[in-house]
Design an enzyme around this catalytic site. Structure first.
Site, mmCIF file in Angstrom:
data_model
loop_
_atom_site.group_PDB
_atom_site.id
_atom_site.type_symbol
_atom_site.label_atom_id
_atom_site.label_comp_id
_atom_site.label_asym_id
_atom_site.label_seq_id
_atom_site.Cartn_x
_atom_site.Cartn_y
_atom_site.Cartn_z
ATOM 1 N N GLU A 183 2.120 46.130 -9.044
ATOM 2 C CA GLU A 183 1.704 45.961 -7.652
ATOM 3 C C GLU A 183 0.183 46.109 -7.517
ATOM 4 O O GLU A 183 -0.473 45.307 -6.849
ATOM 5 C CB GLU A 183 2.428 46.998 -6.776
ATOM 6 C CG GLU A 183 2.297 46.734 -5.295
ATOM 7 C CD GLU A 183 3.049 47.768 -4.448
ATOM 8 O OE1 GLU A 183 3.695 48.666 -5.024
ATOM 9 O OE2 GLU A 183 2.970 47.669 -3.211
ATOM 10 N N SER A 225 3.951 53.738 -0.834
ATOM 11 C CA SER A 225 3.039 53.981 -1.954
ATOM 12 C C SER A 225 1.677 53.416 -1.640
ATOM 13 O O SER A 225 1.509 52.626 -0.704
ATOM 14 C CB SER A 225 3.577 53.358 -3.247
ATOM 15 O OG SER A 225 3.456 51.954 -3.199
ATOM 16 N N THR A 226 0.692 53.832 -2.418
ATOM 17 C CA THR A 226 -0.661 53.294 -2.268
ATOM 18 C C THR A 226 -1.195 52.984 -3.660
ATOM 19 O O THR A 226 -0.840 53.661 -4.629
ATOM 20 C CB THR A 226 -1.566 54.287 -1.504
ATOM 21 O OG1 THR A 226 -2.804 53.638 -1.201
ATOM 22 C CG2 THR A 226 -1.853 55.552 -2.296
#
Ligand code: NAG
Ligand code: NAG
Ligand code: NAG
Length: 512
Positions: A183, A225-226
């Site tokens: 990601e 999430s980050t």
């Protein structure tokens, strides 16, 4: 020429007769060459036009479903078919936000909304291209958490989604959970692809790696999430560093994804901290919520998540309810939000962000998008600002009471009440976590799109899946484009004709 010919025919002699014969022959030859040249030109242009229609059957399309923790978004991308492997040619045709929740909690309403979105997307693609349009789904942190909690349930959800996507008229590729690293990397690829940082055209119209080009770092903030990703110097080695080759150039990309540090999951962590600090669960003072705002939540709302279940206080049961009372206290909110970042585990480590995670020092420009952009946008902090301005805007927002906020901002209460928290979250993760400071804060650019294309990992994912960003630089060997070639050919033909005509005229003159 004709006039002189008829004039000389008045006084016919043997010599002049032969001259007339030669003149006629020369005229015939000239006419022949002229016709032949015209024929050649027509032939060349016909071939060019034919080749062009052969090379460009118009646009190509690709569909990506970004299955996020709080919602799914369907993106439709398009690009000119003949420029498939060039950089920066893919644009977003449209996107369709599916009504929440995300697929990890998918319900009848979300299914209906998903089907509506797919109908909408389908209407943008010419029917004869449906079969050749790739479609993929990537699920992120919401599904990573569900898989941790209940693997069977997460497999069942993916199975149902796959069955549905396969039933559509498109070219089904993949529907799975992507890792946090993927990601982060796809987000970084998207940012730099959209900004044209991988390749540029030089004066010879060849694609080259831009001289001294720097890539831009990528900061993505989702619900669960980050991700942070940026290029580190090539000699930096360590955890989370990936060497990736694009268009014949190798990049050393650092990328880390923090599960449970998306905007919503981090907020649950903050609430859990507050509960832990409080003795009276029906009167919990929340410094980030606005003064005059009060809300009651079920234990489930906070503690059913994988991100907070380890923090359940003694005496907790899911039926217990918790009442939070807003305080509009910026200083206390800041120190509360800080509590969910473990900075002490980085003590003594040279390169470290938080929770003991290795991170080389941030360098260069950064694009902060998704949740980062939406939070900054509300505070009127889009684009680049100084750290001082950022801090003072956050401070001023957090000092406002509920009544003032409601009359100033036209957003749903559900979101409005949490902006002071999320602004402090953004400030804390960037400043205390990633170590942006007063000197490099202005290198942060808060944006949501580039040239009307959303900055999202989904574009990089599609580019990678369709091999549209080759590892090698085959493109560098194409020195001239088709249009340049056509122009050169035209000039060549024109010159040939002029030369021929000149030769013929000279020949005629000599014969006289
Ligand atoms: C793009 O690159 C791929 C792989 O190198 C190749 O198969 C394909 O033909 C290329 N497409 C175009 C339009 O040049
Ligand atoms: C589908 O995507 C996942 C995650 O990116 C990857 O691990 C897997 O290999 C892909 N499967 C296929 C068949 O491409
Ligand atoms: C942020 O601004 C407030 C009010 O202007 C100030 O009291 C505080 O010290 C500032 N914090 C930082 C980290 O600069």
């Amino acid at each position: 020429m004709v006039k002189r010919e008829s004039h000389s025919s008045d006084h016919l002699t043997g010599g002049s007769h032969r001259r007339i014969m030669t003149t006629k022959l020369a005229t015939a030859i000239a006419a022949f060459f002229l016709l032949a040249s015209i024929a050649v030109i027509i032939a060349i242009s016909t071939v060019q036009v034919k080749q062009r229609t052969y090379l460009s059957p118009g646009l190509k399309y690709g569909i990506v479903l970004d299955a996020g923790s709080s919602r799914t978004t369907v993106y439709l991308y398009e690009w000119p078919a003949e420029k498939e492997n060039n950089t920066g040619v893919v644009t977003q045709t449209t996107k369709c936000p599916v009504k929440g929740p995300g697929i990890s909690e998918i319900n009848a309403e979300a299914w209906n909304s998903l089907k509506k979105c797919m109908e909408n997307i389908t209407s943008f693609i010419p029917p004869h291209q449906h079969k050749s349009t790739p479609i993929s789904l990537g699920a992120t942190a919401g599904m990573r958490l569900l898989k941790q909690k209940n693997e069977k349930q997460s497999n069942d959800v993916l199975f149902e989604i796959q069955k549905y996507l396969r039933s559509l008229p498109f070219d089904f590729h993949n529907a799975s959970i992507i890792s946090g690293q993927e990601e982060g990397l796809y987000g970084w690829i998207t940012v730099n692809y959209l900004m044209g940082n991988f390749l540029e055209k030089n004066i010879w119209n060849a694609w080259v790696h831009p001289h001294g080009a720097r890539t831009v770092g990528s900061l993505d903030l989702g619900g669960a999430s980050t991700q942070i990703a940026f290029t580190a110097p090539s000699d930096t080695t360590g955890e989370d560093l990936i060497k990736i080759s694009l268009y014949g150039y190798e990049y050393n990309v650092y990328t880390h994804s923090f599960l449970c540090y998306g905007k919503n999951e981090a907020e649950k962590q903050v609430l859990a901290e507050l509960v832990k600090l409080s003795n009276d669960w029906l009167h919990i003072y929340h410094p980030c919520y606005p003064l005059g705002y009060k809300t009651t939540m079920n234990g489930e709302d906070i503690f059913s998540s994988e991100c907070t279940k380890h923090r359940t206080p003694t005496g907790y049961s899911p039926e217990k309810s918790f009442t939070f009372i807003g305080q509009s206290n910026p200083a206390a909110c800041k120190s509360l939000v800080n509590r969910i970042f473990d900075l002490s585990s980085c003590q003594g480590k040279e390169y470290c962000s938080f929770n003991g995670v290795y991170q080389p020092p941030v360098t260069g420009d950064f694009m902060a998008y998704a949740g980062f952009f939406y939070t900054a946008g509300i505070l009127d902090l889009k684009g680049s600002n100084s750290l001082e301005k950022f801090n003072s805007s956050v401070w001023s927002f957090c000092s406002k009471d509920w009544k003032t906020l409601k009359t100033t901002f036209n957003i749903t209460e559900k979101h409005l009440k949490s902006y002071c928290y999320s602004a402090n979250y953004v400030h804390t993760i960037l400043a205390d976590g990633y170590k942006f400071n007063a000197d490099n804060w202005e290198k942060l650019d808060f944006q949501k799109e580039v040239n009307k294309t959303s900055i999202a990992w989904s574009l990089g994912y599609m580019l990678a899946q369709s091999n549209m960003i080759p590892a090698e630089a085959k493109l560098l060997k194409l020195p001239i484009s088709n249009s340049v070639f056509a122009t050169l050919l035209f000039l060549f033909s024109a010159l040939t004709i002029i030369t021929l005509m000149f030769l013929i005229i000279t020949l005629v003159r000599i014969c006289y």
